[in-house]
Design a protein around this motif. Structure first.
Motif, PDB file in Angstrom:
ATOM      1  N   UNK A 181      54.117  23.363  32.236  1.00  0.00           N
ATOM      2  CA  UNK A 181      52.670  23.143  32.302  1.00  0.00           C
ATOM      3  C   UNK A 181      51.956  23.961  31.220  1.00  0.00           C
ATOM      4  N   UNK A 198      39.664  28.968  34.024  1.00  0.00           N
ATOM      5  CA  UNK A 198      39.478  28.147  35.217  1.00  0.00           C
ATOM      6  C   UNK A 198      40.392  26.927  35.195  1.00  0.00           C
ATOM      7  N   UNK A 199      40.420  26.227  34.073  1.00  0.00           N
ATOM      8  CA  UNK A 199      41.218  25.002  34.001  1.00  0.00           C
ATOM      9  C   UNK A 199      42.704  25.319  33.951  1.00  0.00           C
ATOM     10  N   UNK A 200      43.036  26.431  33.339  1.00  0.00           N
ATOM     11  CA  UNK A 200      44.429  26.851  33.274  1.00  0.00           C
ATOM     12  C   UNK A 200      44.952  27.102  34.693  1.00  0.00           C
ATOM     13  N   UNK A 238      43.709  25.788  37.456  1.00  0.00           N
ATOM     14  CA  UNK A 238      43.760  24.486  38.120  1.00  0.00           C
ATOM     15  C   UNK A 238      45.078  23.791  37.774  1.00  0.00           C
ATOM     16  N   UNK A 239      45.441  23.874  36.508  1.00  0.00           N
ATOM     17  CA  UNK A 239      46.674  23.245  36.031  1.00  0.00           C
ATOM     18  C   UNK A 239      47.905  23.863  36.693  1.00  0.00           C
ATOM     19  N   UNK A 282      48.402  25.627  39.309  1.00  0.00           N
ATOM     20  CA  UNK A 282      48.572  25.534  40.759  1.00  0.00           C
ATOM     21  C   UNK A 282      49.166  24.205  41.202  1.00  0.00           C
ATOM     22  N   UNK A 283      49.234  23.245  40.280  1.00  0.00           N
ATOM     23  CA  UNK A 283      49.934  21.991  40.608  1.00  0.00           C
ATOM     24  C   UNK A 283      51.402  22.272  40.897  1.00  0.00           C
ATOM     25  N   UNK A 306      52.076  23.243  44.492  1.00  0.00           N
ATOM     26  CA  UNK A 306      51.718  22.097  45.327  1.00  0.00           C
ATOM     27  C   UNK A 306      52.913  21.151  45.460  1.00  0.00           C
ATOM     28  N   UNK A 307      53.612  20.972  44.350  1.00  0.00           N
ATOM     29  CA  UNK A 307      54.786  20.102  44.359  1.00  0.00           C
ATOM     30  C   UNK A 307      55.906  20.718  45.199  1.00  0.00           C
ATOM     31  N   UNK A 350      47.799  24.965  50.665  1.00  0.00           N
ATOM     32  CA  UNK A 350      47.483  25.575  49.376  1.00  0.00           C
ATOM     33  C   UNK A 350      47.013  27.010  49.628  1.00  0.00           C
ATOM     34  N   UNK A 367      39.641  27.565  42.083  1.00  0.00           N
ATOM     35  CA  UNK A 367      41.060  27.882  42.255  1.00  0.00           C
ATOM     36  C   UNK A 367      41.437  28.988  41.276  1.00  0.00           C
TER      37      UNK A 367
END
Lengths: 425, 425
Positions: free
Chosen positions: A50, A64-66, A68-69, A71-72, A75-76, A96, A146
């Motif tokens: 990622x 912030x976006x990093x 969000x990325x 934390x996927x 989740x998997x 989560x 997040x």
């Protein structure tokens, strides 16, 4: 039987087979009568992949976006793990960081946990479920964004949940059998430690031992949560980290004089040469470093040469911060008023850790003698109450670690043999 | 300039290059003075890869965990897209379905949106941000669990957000130039449709046109949100779907008598043979099907043969549901009292759609004549006010579609040439 928090790292859940193996282990704990909360990291290399994607779309991905990325990733792994457990006939629910109530500050990429409100986890447990929680992530208190906790954050998630849920123990499952008296890749005769006190573990972690991160141990000590570091592959007893010694059979495990030898070759040394030996000089140097948000490790100042009234100040820091530190110091040159800067990234640090050294005066001398006998030159020395660290040439580190390990009687008997997967001393 | 919702599908953001291309397009809309909300699907094959992983750990992945797993896909694409936009110097924030206020029921894997409360989106827009929203996902109203909307769900997310935010238009970016009068892979002379009314689009979607899903068009019609389907690659005007005809230059685009020809080879036909021709028989058949939660499409009952008092009832349904339907009917055999079941998955459906056929009595005859001239045998017929559908052999479908397309004057002039990327009629 009480509540157990188990944490599984990325290498334990690297593929579908790993996930199924971990699921079986979790179900065993449940069958033994425990309430089980599982904290899981992202599968294998997911996080690195990622990060790689992020770098392809943006050279400087924002916080912030990093987060969000990234934390996927958990989740998997957590959803797959919950599915695998259900497939074994047990009920499981994944959560989560946000759903699990892991509340953090707003510092993206390295957020700190400020509260844990595990209401949903408690409910899931009370309904008979195994709760699977995404490690490494939380939600910011003010903005509800997040966040991620930085490297090794899943261990911290596990300990924080264990504290909030008043768990009996926080089990950290990894790909090694526990904490060793030295890195077994460097010292073949390194022994697994059965028990180690929080203080010693903190020093080892700060000195380069990679098994547990400093922040996680600090958190566990504050809330007095025993940690059990063990292998997700072998199932053997690992290393207990706690306040009080553990019982093993009829015997209480004694505190060792020396817990272990740690080393670290990820640091560089900066020397500020020719600093006027007067009040405020060190302050102006480290203010410049702090303003650049650089964390430093050792700091050493030599006595000044009487003839010049000038002194040298050296400090170590992660190599990755080297460029930034030099830039900051060069910018502040007129304020500080030094002669020159020296930067050296070919150094290594060797640390001897043990609460026993407080009451055993020969330890420091023995340490230096061992290094001398091995022909290793010492460049810097720094000590705490229960640790001695030296900086040497990076090339000397493996030999130095082995010499010190032997000198302090830490080597395992060659007859006992099994180091990885062994039952210890 | 008002608010625009743009939706980008997985093929538009399949890799880092795609994400960067899409980011540029989004920034253009922002530069043109619009407030921009972007709904994004998972990258390329991500969703399929996650499904594959799930099947490796569990043969029957549960709804809740399956949704948790799949939603990782959009989390990745939306974060990367926000980073790519920031890299172009514009501010962007990404939001999960839950953060965007997409509230659904609790039916995992195919949840329905029951409310949209886009407070955080509105705030982000008012602060000058481009808002990036994860498609396909929401959060359940009662349990606060993560849900997914099923296939094509991202389009529905886009339309639902457009409605809640009172957008000027919902732009659906895809890998084709718009909606065509027939599938251009089958009919080389198919033309891009400049404008189509909601009703006709609904029928086309229900009849096998894949560009827009039925649920999404239905939602847009209910809230009167114009949809603009267009290519994320070419940047040309695509197809407008709305209540009122659009203006093009000085001219209003007229409603065509026939909008297009759709086909579908994903269905199978079940015939229940020898059903007593008395009240309640059809009801007991379709009760058995409904209880098995199978959605059916066409239903046809022939007149009964006077000599036997028995009739046949045929219906079509997705091939994937075939096994389940046969099982359900066999179980209900004594209740229904039929002779036998026939199952045929070598069928195809061809549908002619157009609001104009209501007032043009020759359409049905022309349709059948075209099929007859092409030597295509009709097995079932079903009509609505603005659609005629027939079932034929699957092999006959391409030829049948071309024949009907030509017969109703839908072929583009060969001189006009550009079908993909063309400006239409």
């Amino acid at each position: 039987m009480g509540l157990v928090v188990q944490k599984y790292g990325g290498s334990s859940v690297a593929d579908a087979e790993g996930i199924k193996r971990v699921a079986k282990r979790i179900v065993e704990a449940k069958k033994n009568g425990h309430q089980v909360v599982v904290v899981v990291s992202a599968m294998g290399d997911t996080t690195d992949e990622l990060i790689d994607l992020a770098e392809q779309v943006s050279p400087m991905p924002s916080g912030r976006e990093f987060d969000m990325l990234l934390t996927a990733g958990e989740r998997i792994s957590m959803a797959l793990l919950a599915m695998a457990i259900k497939n074994l006939g047990h009920s499981a629910q994944s959560f989560t960081g946000s759903q699990a109530g892991v509340i953090t500050d707003s510092v993206h990429n390295k957020a700190r946990i400020i509260d844990v409100t595990p209401g949903r986890i408690r409910t899931a447990l009370d309904e008979g479920n195994i709760a699977i929680v995404a490690g490494f992530q939380g939600v910011s208190q003010d903005k509800k964004d997040i966040t991620t906790l930085g490297r090794g954050g899943s261990d911290t998630t596990a300990v924080a949940l264990a504290a909030a849920l008043d768990a009996e123990v926080c089990e950290i499952y990894t790909d090694v059998d526990g904490v060793f008296t030295a890195d077994p890749r460097v010292v073949k005769k390194a022994k697994k430690i059965d028990w180690i006190a929080f203080e010693d573990m903190l020093e080892l972690a700060a000195s380069g031992s990679k098994v547990l991160l400093h922040r996680c141990v600090e958190y566990a000590r504050r809330y007095n949560i025993p940690i059990h570091v063990r292998s997700s592959f072998s199932g053997l007893q690992g290393t207990w980290v706690s306040n009080a010694p553990i019982q093993q059979g009829d015997q209480k495990v004694e505190q060792a004089i020396i817990s272990g030898v740690a080393h670290d070759t990820s640091e560089a040394k900066v020397t500020v040469v020719g600093v006027p030996d007067k009040p405020g000089e060190a302050a102006s140097i480290f203010r410049a470093i702090a303003d650049a948000e650089i964390n430093i490790d050792m700091v050493v100042q030599n006595v000044s040469a009487a003839s010049t009234g000038l002194t040298d100040i050296s400090f170590t820091l992660p190599k990755t911060e080297g460029r930034k530190a030099i830039d900051a110091l060069e910018k502040a040159r007129t304020v500080i008023g030094y002669d020159s800067l020296r930067y050296d990234d070919q150094i290594g640090k060797i640390s001897l850790v043990g609460a026993g050294m407080k009451t055993n005066p020969g330890v420091t001398a023995g340490f230096f003698e061992a290094l001398s006998d091995a022909g290793v030159n010492i460049e810097l020395i720094s000590t705490s109450e229960i640790r001695i660290s030296v900086v040497t040439r990076a090339d000397d580190v493996p030999e130095a670690v082995r010499a010190v390990h032997t000198a302090f009687g830490l080597d395992s008997d060659s007859d006992e043999a099994v180091v990885y997967g062994g039952t210890g001393r």
